[in-house]
Design an enzyme around this catalytic site. Sequence first.
Site, mmCIF file in Angstrom:
data_model
loop_
_atom_site.group_PDB
_atom_site.id
_atom_site.type_symbol
_atom_site.label_atom_id
_atom_site.label_comp_id
_atom_site.label_asym_id
_atom_site.label_seq_id
_atom_site.Cartn_x
_atom_site.Cartn_y
_atom_site.Cartn_z
ATOM 1 N N ILE A 38 0.961 -1.322 -0.082
ATOM 2 C CA ILE A 38 -0.091 0.077 0.001
ATOM 3 C C ILE A 38 0.815 1.376 0.093
ATOM 4 C CG2 ILE A 38 -1.768 1.194 1.222
ATOM 5 C CD1 ILE A 38 -2.645 -1.341 2.488
ATOM 6 N N ALA A 39 2.143 1.176 0.583
ATOM 7 C CA ALA A 39 3.025 2.384 0.658
ATOM 8 C C ALA A 39 4.219 1.787 1.178
ATOM 9 C CB ALA A 39 2.374 3.512 1.891
ATOM 10 N N SER A 40 5.297 2.361 0.736
ATOM 11 C CA SER A 40 6.831 2.167 0.953
ATOM 12 C C SER A 40 7.461 3.567 1.220
ATOM 13 C CB SER A 40 7.294 1.450 -0.327
ATOM 14 O OG SER A 40 8.487 1.271 -0.058
ATOM 15 N N ALA A 82 10.288 1.245 6.528
ATOM 16 C CA ALA A 82 8.906 0.125 6.450
ATOM 17 C C ALA A 82 8.400 0.300 5.256
ATOM 18 C CB ALA A 82 8.532 0.195 7.465
ATOM 19 N N LYS A 134 2.568 -3.533 8.871
ATOM 20 C CA LYS A 134 3.691 -2.832 8.596
ATOM 21 C C LYS A 134 5.036 -3.544 8.983
ATOM 22 C CE LYS A 134 5.445 1.926 10.199
ATOM 23 N NZ LYS A 134 5.123 2.944 11.016
ATOM 24 N N ASP A 158 2.370 13.950 14.104
ATOM 25 C CA ASP A 158 2.386 13.879 12.621
ATOM 26 C C ASP A 158 1.063 13.893 12.153
ATOM 27 O OD1 ASP A 158 3.902 14.060 10.499
ATOM 28 O OD2 ASP A 158 4.016 11.944 10.356
#
Length: 540
Positions: free
Chosen positions: A201-203, A207, A224, A362
């Site tokens: 999904i994300a990089s 991680a 994750k 964040d």
Amino acid sequence: MAVSAFRGTRLPLFNHSQFPVARTVSRTSKKMIGGRNLKGFVISAQYSQTQDLFTSRLQSQIEKLPKLVEDIVQTSINTGPRGVTRLVQGVQAFVGVGGEWLNDLSKSTSASGGLPSELQLGLLSPLYLRKLFERMGATYIKLGQFIASAPTLFPPEYVKEFQNCFDKAPPVPFEEIRKILQEDLGRPIESVYEYVDPTPIASASIAQVHGARLRGSQEDVVIKVLKPGIEDFLVADLNFIYVVARIFEFLSPEFSRTSLVGIVKDIRESMLEEVDFNKEAQNIESFKRYLETMGLTGQATAPRVYKYCSSRRVLTMERLYGVPLTDLDSIRSLVSSPENSLITALNVWFGSLLACESFHADVHAGNLWLLRDGRIGFLDFGIVGRISPKTWAAMEVFLASIATEEYESMASALIQMGATNRDVDAKAFAKDLEKMFSSIQELDTEIVVATARGTNSDTTAVAANVVMDERQMNALFLDLVRVSESYGLKFPREFALLLKQLLYFDRYTRLLAPNLNMLQDQRISIASNKRTNRYKDSFN
């Protein structure tokens, strides 16, 4: 003392001005004592004092040398062979960015006019140093983000440039991710997950995240996973940075007074927490306990952590479905009042500042969502902050004074928050703050509106989004830091983290509730709790 104080300093080996300099005595001030010239006596005495001071400092440094050598040797042993690997990678990154600089330099010299400052400084310029950090990978990207979030510690030109230090990295092949999952879970992943999407999904640099479904319960989750080799890189890089800091402090008293090693230790602690997913799991569970204790679970949530399939390198969490707080069109399709959703997010976050062990530090649009069930979802607790009641009491007064334009109260609050070793002229400080705020134009938010007509109907869909400009968002804070530093004030990093989150919320307000005054609206509770009130009395 701020790192910005490093600029213009030289190592003591070349900076002779730190020692007393014998001054010449004018011809009219000469006197005779017992037939001897007083001028010669004064010069001789000053030379003796200088020699004694030099001998004393040299002796002190010699006494510290064994400890420095011991630290370097022990750090080198801890680093091991991975240090050599990182050295090779560092050289490759240096050559790559150096080639970019030479290419830009050749283009600039062929054009008319002088060289831009970033070309004159070479790889030490903010632009090329940021590019070098990005090529060096995870540790230096995180270091760049630390610089961007700590304007009280670093020169403003570097803080501004490192706002563009993007934490993106190509994904690791899924077979490597599978290997980490099996190692940490201690069993085949098929016995835990019914399905794991091999496409992440994300990089990011540290991680990457994969969607999955749990076996048995059929619950949708996200996994994750810490990228392979990241811990080795972190240890090697942080050890190198520590050794450099120790050497600088040994060579220069100026660096020692700035607590450079202390800053490096702070960076080290922050980074190591981010790569220990047990820590992030604790942060999530702490936030969820806060929501339960305060009766807020119907208004906001955070992902559930599945401990039986989580570890230091693997974090399995409930998959939440929703949209970022910048997706106005989608938000309107989920709730009737985007403004009320924003107020909920503000109250939950403000309440966590003291009622929770840590606060989410964040809250950019990727980490703050409106969920399908109408609740606010707080995601990714890798970066959190902790604030004392006293600091938050000062922060409350500061925020209230911004809304009411009471600059003397603002100055008093900032003086309470900032560490300083000298008396501050509060009235003069207040006047300078008033000049600064009156000269700052209102921060603009660019709202991009897109329309699309349906293919099978006459309806038109309207979508709005906010263009997030990091440089613009931090301009106000950088100016505030600059004015405060001129009075010797140094703020804790938590102040920067807090204000940055408030600026994020200010952006959401401009999109979702443009008529809302975040600091004065009675529906928003900035007041902390009874613990804060006794600290606020100091400002009255």
